[in-house]
Scaffold this motif. Sequence first.
Motif, PDB file in Angstrom:
ATOM      1  N   ALA A 137     -29.766 -43.675 -35.327  1.00  0.00           N
ATOM      2  CA  ALA A 137     -29.114 -44.579 -34.386  1.00  0.00           C
ATOM      3  C   ALA A 137     -27.616 -44.300 -34.300  1.00  0.00           C
ATOM      4  CB  ALA A 137     -29.358 -46.025 -34.790  1.00  0.00           C
ATOM      5  N   VAL A 138     -27.006 -44.004 -35.451  1.00  0.00           N
ATOM      6  CA  VAL A 138     -25.568 -43.709 -35.468  1.00  0.00           C
ATOM      7  C   VAL A 138     -25.290 -42.418 -34.700  1.00  0.00           C
ATOM      8  CG1 VAL A 138     -23.607 -43.119 -36.942  1.00  0.00           C
ATOM      9  CG2 VAL A 138     -25.140 -44.991 -37.583  1.00  0.00           C
ATOM     10  N   ARG A 139     -26.107 -41.404 -34.917  1.00  0.00           N
ATOM     11  CA  ARG A 139     -25.923 -40.155 -34.179  1.00  0.00           C
ATOM     12  C   ARG A 139     -26.155 -40.361 -32.688  1.00  0.00           C
ATOM     13  NH1 ARG A 139     -27.910 -34.522 -36.580  1.00  0.00           N
ATOM     14  NH2 ARG A 139     -26.783 -33.998 -34.672  1.00  0.00           N
ATOM     15  N   ARG A 140     -27.121 -41.219 -32.358  1.00  0.00           N
ATOM     16  CA  ARG A 140     -27.406 -41.474 -30.952  1.00  0.00           C
ATOM     17  C   ARG A 140     -26.212 -42.123 -30.250  1.00  0.00           C
ATOM     18  NH1 ARG A 140     -32.075 -43.620 -31.578  1.00  0.00           N
ATOM     19  NH2 ARG A 140     -31.389 -45.793 -31.686  1.00  0.00           N
ATOM     20  N   VAL A 141     -25.581 -43.104 -30.920  1.00  0.00           N
ATOM     21  CA  VAL A 141     -24.455 -43.780 -30.283  1.00  0.00           C
ATOM     22  C   VAL A 141     -23.246 -42.857 -30.208  1.00  0.00           C
ATOM     23  CG1 VAL A 141     -23.444 -44.907 -32.328  1.00  0.00           C
ATOM     24  CG2 VAL A 141     -23.262 -45.994 -30.108  1.00  0.00           C
ATOM     25  N   LEU A 147     -19.546 -37.406 -28.822  1.00  0.00           N
ATOM     26  CA  LEU A 147     -18.879 -37.006 -30.064  1.00  0.00           C
ATOM     27  C   LEU A 147     -19.844 -36.650 -31.194  1.00  0.00           C
ATOM     28  CD1 LEU A 147     -15.907 -39.530 -30.220  1.00  0.00           C
ATOM     29  CD2 LEU A 147     -15.804 -37.104 -29.701  1.00  0.00           C
ATOM     30  N   ASP A 148     -21.088 -36.355 -30.886  1.00  0.00           N
ATOM     31  CA  ASP A 148     -22.036 -36.036 -31.944  1.00  0.00           C
ATOM     32  C   ASP A 148     -21.552 -34.840 -32.767  1.00  0.00           C
ATOM     33  OD1 ASP A 148     -24.492 -36.243 -33.417  1.00  0.00           O
ATOM     34  OD2 ASP A 148     -25.197 -34.489 -32.318  1.00  0.00           O
ATOM     35  N   GLU A 149     -20.973 -33.845 -32.104  1.00  0.00           N
ATOM     36  CA  GLU A 149     -20.522 -32.655 -32.818  1.00  0.00           C
ATOM     37  C   GLU A 149     -19.246 -32.900 -33.615  1.00  0.00           C
ATOM     38  OE1 GLU A 149     -20.211 -29.431 -30.105  1.00  0.00           O
ATOM     39  OE2 GLU A 149     -22.366 -29.348 -29.688  1.00  0.00           O
ATOM     40  N   ARG A 150     -18.579 -34.046 -33.374  1.00  0.00           N
ATOM     41  CA  ARG A 150     -17.358 -34.363 -34.122  1.00  0.00           C
ATOM     42  C   ARG A 150     -17.595 -35.475 -35.129  1.00  0.00           C
ATOM     43  NH1 ARG A 150     -13.000 -32.328 -31.258  1.00  0.00           N
ATOM     44  NH2 ARG A 150     -12.014 -32.318 -33.323  1.00  0.00           N
ATOM     45  N   ARG A 151     -18.838 -35.753 -35.443  1.00  0.00           N
ATOM     46  CA  ARG A 151     -19.152 -36.925 -36.254  1.00  0.00           C
ATOM     47  C   ARG A 151     -18.613 -36.830 -37.678  1.00  0.00           C
ATOM     48  NH1 ARG A 151     -23.690 -33.858 -35.888  1.00  0.00           N
ATOM     49  NH2 ARG A 151     -24.864 -33.409 -37.809  1.00  0.00           N
ATOM     50  N   VAL A 173     -22.655 -49.991 -31.719  1.00  0.00           N
ATOM     51  CA  VAL A 173     -23.767 -49.635 -32.596  1.00  0.00           C
ATOM     52  C   VAL A 173     -24.662 -50.842 -32.902  1.00  0.00           C
ATOM     53  CG1 VAL A 173     -22.599 -49.997 -34.818  1.00  0.00           C
ATOM     54  CG2 VAL A 173     -24.369 -48.216 -34.609  1.00  0.00           C
ATOM     55  N   THR A 174     -24.113 -52.050 -32.861  1.00  0.00           N
ATOM     56  CA  THR A 174     -24.929 -53.246 -33.108  1.00  0.00           C
ATOM     57  C   THR A 174     -25.573 -53.782 -31.825  1.00  0.00           C
ATOM     58  OG1 THR A 174     -22.989 -54.672 -32.846  1.00  0.00           O
ATOM     59  CG2 THR A 174     -23.512 -53.938 -35.084  1.00  0.00           C
ATOM     60  N   ARG A 175     -25.385 -53.063 -30.711  1.00  0.00           N
ATOM     61  CA  ARG A 175     -25.914 -53.479 -29.403  1.00  0.00           C
ATOM     62  C   ARG A 175     -25.476 -54.905 -29.050  1.00  0.00           C
ATOM     63  NH1 ARG A 175     -32.080 -50.941 -29.288  1.00  0.00           N
ATOM     64  NH2 ARG A 175     -31.442 -48.792 -29.710  1.00  0.00           N
TER      65      ARG A 175
END
Length: 256
Positions: A137-141, A147-151, A173-175
């Motif tokens: 979920a964190v990677r998805r957001v 920014l997935d590649e800068r996580r 992230v908490t929707r």
Amino acid sequence: MTAPAGIQWQQTEARAPAAVELRGVSRHYGGKHAQVRALDDVSVAFAQGSWTAVMGPSGSGKSTLLHCAAGLERVSAGQVLLGEHDLTAAGDAELTALRRSEIGFVFQSFNLIASLTAEQNVTLPLKLAGQRVSAKAVRRVLASVGLDERRRHRPRELSGGQQQRVAIARAMVTRPRVLFADEPTGALDSTSARQVLRLLRELVDGAGQTIVMVTHDPAAAASADSVLFLSDGRIVDHAHAPSAAGVAERLARLEG
């Protein structure tokens, strides 16, 4: 169109249910003999899936409206409803829980923790709320804000615009039911500001997110669905489908 003196504006054009609503809200500071009315009998409903910008001269009550709507400040009179929750009747523990699950915040200063990676900063609200952290979920957001590649990068390794996008991912992230943004582009260059505004637009159009944003920038306000104008703690004007030029003109009239 300008509201007559003493009449508060209600967003009636939005037919969706209200995500957050203020009913006759006032917020006063100071004692009886030196009282400042930051908000004065304000009533407004922000529809689900809408993006509203809040503008006005310095001291008009913009940030106070945002803070009262988000449960960060107690109102002096009136009622604040967040969906089915009455924030004015909620105790401190309930307010804290709602702020962690139902409300997202983005500020001009990104408020990222320098020693944590982007991924760890996004994860923090879940840990504070005692929720299970889903790496997926964190990677998805983070992917949703590009920014997935800068996580695994820390804030000092990111540009201002990238840091603000991490802050948005952390808020989302908490929707949350509502995302409150206080000058989210105020510390950014024009290119980064446009990227952040496009991201907010995508959240509204693609995910049905409700956003209430304070800004001083007519171009930023023009990205929203509508604009509320405040003066002396009251809603005095309203624009639907705003243009930057139209917003700037109305703001100039208020500041004049």
